[in-house]
Design a protein around this motif. Structure first.
Motif, PDB file in Angstrom:
ATOM      1  N   LEU A 131       0.834  -1.195   0.000  1.00 59.32           N
ATOM      2  CA  LEU A 131       0.000   0.000   0.000  1.00 59.32           C
ATOM      3  C   LEU A 131       0.871   1.247   0.000  1.00 59.32           C
ATOM      4  N   TRP A 132       0.469   2.238  -0.790  1.00 60.15           N
ATOM      5  CA  TRP A 132       1.221   3.493  -0.853  1.00 60.15           C
ATOM      6  C   TRP A 132       0.334   4.662  -0.459  1.00 60.15           C
ATOM      7  N   PRO A 133       0.868   5.574   0.334  1.00 58.09           N
ATOM      8  CA  PRO A 133       0.172   6.845   0.543  1.00 58.09           C
ATOM      9  C   PRO A 133       0.456   7.742  -0.660  1.00 58.09           C
ATOM     10  N   GLU A 134      -0.222   8.863  -0.733  1.00 59.72           N
ATOM     11  CA  GLU A 134       0.279   9.902  -1.640  1.00 59.72           C
ATOM     12  C   GLU A 134       1.569  10.426  -1.017  1.00 59.72           C
ATOM     13  N   VAL A 135       2.586  10.654  -1.837  1.00 59.57           N
ATOM     14  CA  VAL A 135       3.872  11.134  -1.336  1.00 59.57           C
ATOM     15  C   VAL A 135       4.205  12.444  -2.034  1.00 59.57           C
ATOM     16  N   VAL A 136       4.523  13.462  -1.252  1.00 57.56           N
ATOM     17  CA  VAL A 136       4.910  14.764  -1.776  1.00 57.56           C
ATOM     18  C   VAL A 136       6.328  15.066  -1.308  1.00 57.56           C
ATOM     19  N   PHE A 137       7.240  15.158  -2.268  1.00 59.82           N
ATOM     20  CA  PHE A 137       8.607  15.573  -1.981  1.00 59.82           C
ATOM     21  C   PHE A 137       8.685  17.065  -2.287  1.00 59.82           C
ATOM     22  N   HIS A 138       8.803  17.866  -1.248  1.00 58.05           N
ATOM     23  CA  HIS A 138       8.766  19.314  -1.446  1.00 58.05           C
ATOM     24  C   HIS A 138       9.941  19.792  -2.286  1.00 58.05           C
ATOM     25  N   GLY A 139       9.718  20.906  -2.972  1.00 59.55           N
ATOM     26  CA  GLY A 139      10.755  21.510  -3.787  1.00 59.55           C
ATOM     27  C   GLY A 139      10.281  22.860  -4.285  1.00 59.55           C
ATOM     28  N   GLU A 140      11.192  23.687  -4.750  1.00 62.86           N
ATOM     29  CA  GLU A 140      10.857  25.036  -5.194  1.00 62.86           C
ATOM     30  C   GLU A 140      10.245  24.986  -6.583  1.00 62.86           C
ATOM     31  N   ARG A 141       9.029  25.477  -6.691  1.00 66.11           N
ATOM     32  CA  ARG A 141       8.275  25.439  -7.942  1.00 66.11           C
ATOM     33  C   ARG A 141       9.051  26.091  -9.083  1.00 66.11           C
ATOM     34  N   GLY A 142       9.046  25.424 -10.233  1.00 69.64           N
ATOM     35  CA  GLY A 142       9.657  25.988 -11.427  1.00 69.64           C
ATOM     36  C   GLY A 142      11.135  25.736 -11.584  1.00 69.64           C
ATOM     37  N   THR A 143      11.773  25.168 -10.549  1.00 74.58           N
ATOM     38  CA  THR A 143      13.201  24.847 -10.626  1.00 74.58           C
ATOM     39  C   THR A 143      13.353  23.367 -10.982  1.00 74.58           C
ATOM     40  N   PRO A 144      14.561  22.937 -11.375  1.00 73.42           N
ATOM     41  CA  PRO A 144      14.756  21.514 -11.675  1.00 73.42           C
ATOM     42  C   PRO A 144      14.439  20.600 -10.499  1.00 73.42           C
ATOM     43  N   GLN A 145      14.473  21.122  -9.273  1.00 74.55           N
ATOM     44  CA  GLN A 145      14.135  20.338  -8.089  1.00 74.55           C
ATOM     45  C   GLN A 145      12.747  20.697  -7.548  1.00 74.55           C
ATOM     46  N   GLY A 146      11.839  21.052  -8.450  1.00 74.31           N
ATOM     47  CA  GLY A 146      10.471  21.376  -8.050  1.00 74.31           C
ATOM     48  C   GLY A 146       9.767  20.195  -7.406  1.00 74.31           C
ATOM     49  N   MET A 147       8.691  20.479  -6.703  1.00 73.34           N
ATOM     50  CA  MET A 147       7.951  19.460  -5.963  1.00 73.34           C
ATOM     51  C   MET A 147       7.675  18.232  -6.830  1.00 73.34           C
ATOM     52  N   ALA A 148       7.901  17.046  -6.260  1.00 76.46           N
ATOM     53  CA  ALA A 148       7.560  15.778  -6.910  1.00 76.46           C
ATOM     54  C   ALA A 148       6.408  15.153  -6.143  1.00 76.46           C
ATOM     55  N   GLN A 149       5.399  14.721  -6.865  1.00 73.34           N
ATOM     56  CA  GLN A 149       4.178  14.220  -6.225  1.00 73.34           C
ATOM     57  C   GLN A 149       3.797  12.875  -6.833  1.00 73.34           C
ATOM     58  N   LEU A 150       3.611  11.892  -5.972  1.00 69.46           N
ATOM     59  CA  LEU A 150       3.281  10.524  -6.367  1.00 69.46           C
ATOM     60  C   LEU A 150       1.905  10.191  -5.806  1.00 69.46           C
ATOM     61  N   THR A 151       0.896  10.067  -6.682  1.00 67.08           N
ATOM     62  CA  THR A 151      -0.476   9.806  -6.256  1.00 67.08           C
ATOM     63  C   THR A 151      -0.857   8.377  -6.627  1.00 67.08           C
ATOM     64  N   PRO A 152      -1.160   7.516  -5.637  1.00 70.78           N
ATOM     65  CA  PRO A 152      -1.402   6.103  -5.926  1.00 70.78           C
ATOM     66  C   PRO A 152      -2.860   5.798  -6.269  1.00 70.78           C
ATOM     67  N   TYR A 153      -3.019   4.774  -7.104  1.00 70.15           N
ATOM     68  CA  TYR A 153      -4.325   4.194  -7.398  1.00 70.15           C
ATOM     69  C   TYR A 153      -4.190   2.676  -7.273  1.00 70.15           C
ATOM     70  N   PRO A 154      -5.277   1.958  -7.162  1.00 72.74           N
ATOM     71  CA  PRO A 154      -5.186   0.498  -7.050  1.00 72.74           C
ATOM     72  C   PRO A 154      -4.479  -0.130  -8.261  1.00 72.74           C
ATOM     73  N   GLY A 155      -3.800  -1.250  -8.008  1.00 76.39           N
ATOM     74  CA  GLY A 155      -3.234  -2.038  -9.089  1.00 76.39           C
ATOM     75  C   GLY A 155      -1.901  -1.571  -9.633  1.00 76.39           C
ATOM     76  N   GLY A 156      -1.202  -0.693  -8.905  1.00 79.77           N
ATOM     77  CA  GLY A 156       0.121  -0.267  -9.349  1.00 79.77           C
ATOM     78  C   GLY A 156       0.138   0.928 -10.278  1.00 79.77           C
ATOM     79  N   TYR A 157      -0.968   1.639 -10.393  1.00 75.45           N
ATOM     80  CA  TYR A 157      -1.032   2.843 -11.227  1.00 75.45           C
ATOM     81  C   TYR A 157      -0.779   4.080 -10.369  1.00 75.45           C
ATOM     82  N   PHE A 158      -0.087   5.054 -10.956  1.00 76.97           N
ATOM     83  CA  PHE A 158       0.244   6.277 -10.229  1.00 76.97           C
ATOM     84  C   PHE A 158       0.067   7.475 -11.155  1.00 76.97           C
ATOM     85  N   GLN A 159      -0.421   8.563 -10.574  1.00 78.15           N
ATOM     86  CA  GLN A 159      -0.481   9.857 -11.251  1.00 78.15           C
ATOM     87  C   GLN A 159       0.677  10.694 -10.714  1.00 78.15           C
ATOM     88  N   LEU A 160       1.454  11.298 -11.609  1.00 78.13           N
ATOM     89  CA  LEU A 160       2.666  12.002 -11.203  1.00 78.13           C
ATOM     90  C   LEU A 160       2.588  13.483 -11.560  1.00 78.13           C
TER      91      LEU A 160
END
Length: 496
Positions: free
Chosen positions: A295-324
């Motif tokens: 099981l995965w939670p939604e995971v948010v890796f904070h980062g400065e918007r618009g930069t190469p290290q901008g926020m990364a967001q992993l949104t889980p759905y059943p069956g191994g699918y993710f919205q990024l």
């Protein structure tokens, strides 16, 4: 346009008629709010179905994804999210969100504490005021910090098949994440998922059952103007796929709601109700991770918007699918994708290549490049995620932002002229507040005078909408996903 509507009966003219233009999250919610109260409402949508706008995947129950917005916006989003869960429970994907600050980020995890404490206190106050507001778990459990030692301990556990407690959502994360890339503590927040496909399904099912709501899909408004002999509006429509003047239809309405999303400025220009706004084109990317376990939670890796290290967001759905999401200009954001209105028009002008994407024309190479870039953006923290694959075209759309503050996230409605309202939501959870404000304006102006509407001005009366059952919502949502060429998994929730 010189056509007029003739032959209307006295009964027709004495019954207030409301037109809602645009059947996205805001428009469909406004139409349901009014029709549930027996108010004659026509919902006009240029596309083939409801809620087919910018991608959303979470409630924003406190605005924790946006460090740059004000505390007041966060408190407002928390209240609005609670209302959304209560009205649309079948659209909610119940799983927590984990906030992580990378070592590459300038901030510290403890910087989040003051805001989180304010949100927890506000949530407690709302529950104290009304016990039915307790929809995000216990207020005392609204957030919790986890030190590295606790995450390392969870990594030794077997993967649970079902979540019995919050820690069960962290086991897969603990096993797969490179903890050396993160600052500690991590923060778990009761921020749940929100399904666009399930919201569309609920709205569609409810509207079919409400006699007071007429839905006109594949229909475009081509002209709107005040009636010369009354305070009503004359609205001219035609099928979206044609320009044949013989297909024009004209009807009169007592009140018009502009819920056209990023195209709201076009209606403003028609009625000469000037409004400053911005429009931003965004995309999120759909992946399948065949090696996903647990099981995965939604995971948010904070980062400065618009930069190469901008926020990364992993949104889980059943069956191994993710919205990024990856808040960099190489992934979710686009160069010149934020535009503003001008003195001559209330409609910001997106470049033609963005409009082509909104119409579904995504070059295959661009889809692959941006999805692969997003996978790599996540894999810097979760190395095995590099094996994820592109699952479909992106979820995409243009988001309107009223005014001139690009960081605005909590917005709802404005009134440009008498009998004319604009739905100006930025986040989906603001839709109910917009509907409430429009109902109040209808009552204050005397256009609507029914006792039922007055009785339920300050509470959310959705008896038909809330009768939708999980099984029928899932079936309709999956059909919408297939029709729009997305995986069925995006229409499902973990509690199914």
């Amino acid at each position: 346009m010189t056509q007029t509507l003739t032959g209307a009966t006295a009964d027709t003219l004495s019954t207030p008629k409301i037109a809602v233009v645009g059947a996205g999250v805001a428009g469909s919610t406004i139409a349901l709010r009014l029709a549930e109260l027996g108010i004659d409402t026509t919902l006009i949508e240029r596309g083939p179905s409801l809620v087919n706008g910018p991608p959303f995947c979470h409630l924003h129950a406190g605005g924790n994804l946006y460090r740059e917005i004000s505390d007041q916006q966060c408190l407002t989003l928390l209240q609005q999210s609670i209302d959304t869960v209560k009205v649309y429970p079948q659209s909610i994907n119940i799983r927590p969100t984990l906030l992580a600050v990378p070592k590459s980020d300038r901030s510290e995890p403890q910087d989040l504490l003051t805001r989180l404490e304010k949100l927890r206190a506000h949530y407690q106050a709302l529950v104290d005021q009304d016990a039915s507001n307790e929809v995000l778990g216990k207020p005392a459990d609204y957030f919790r910090f986890y030190e590295r030692s606790e995450i390392e301990f969870l990594a030794q556990r077997e993967l649970p098949e079902h979540a019995q407690c919050d820690e069960d959502w962290l086991v897969a994360f603990a096993k797969q994440t490179n903890l050396d890339t993160l600052k500690f503590p991590l923060v778990m927040v009761q921020e749940y998922g929100l399904s666009a496909f399930r919201w569309a399904a609920i709205a569609n099912l409810a509207i079919e059952r409400l006699d007071a709501c007429q839905l006109k899909t594949n229909t475009s408004v081509v002209d709107i103007r005040p009636c010369a002999s009354s305070k009503r509006w004359q609205v001219c429509t035609q099928p979206t796929a044609t320009t044949d003047s013989n297909t024009l239809e004209v009807a009169e309405y007592d009140y018009v709601v502009n819920a056209c999303g990023f195209k709201s400025g076009e209606l403003d220009d028609m009625v000469e109700a000037k409004r400053q706004r911005m429009v931003e084109f965004k995309a999120s990317f759909v992946t399948y991770w065949p090696e996903c376990q647990g099981l995965w939670p939604e995971v948010v890796f904070h980062g400065e918007r618009g930069t190469p290290q901008g926020m990364a967001q992993l949104t889980p759905y059943p069956g191994g699918y993710f919205q990024l999401h990856g808040m960099t200009q190489a992934i979710t954001l686009f160069k010149d994708g934020l535009v503003t209105s001008c003195e001559q028009s209330s409609q910001p002008k997106l470049a033609p290549h963005f409009l082509q994407k909104i119409d579904g024309e995504w070059p295959e190479q661009l889809v692959h490049e941006r999805t692969e870039g997003n996978i790599a953006h996540i894999a810097q923290f979760i190395p095995n995620f590099i094996t994820a694959k592109t699952a479909s075209k992106p979820l995409f759309g243009a988001q309107q932002i009223p005014g001139e503050d690009p960081d605005l996230r909590a917005a709802d409605v404005s009134f440009g002229r008498q009998g004319y309202a604009r739905a100006e939501i930025v986040k989906a959870s603001s839709a109910l507040a917009t509907a409430d404000a429009i109902l109040k304006d209808l009552l204050d102006s005397g256009i609507v005078q029914s006792q039922l509407a007055k009785q339920h001005l300050h509470d959310h009366y959705f008896p038909v909408t809330q009768q939708c059952q999980s099984e029928e919502v899932t079936a309709q949502a999956e059909q919408f996903a297939r029709d729009r060429q997305y995986p069925d998994a995006l229409a499902r929730v973990f509690q199914d």
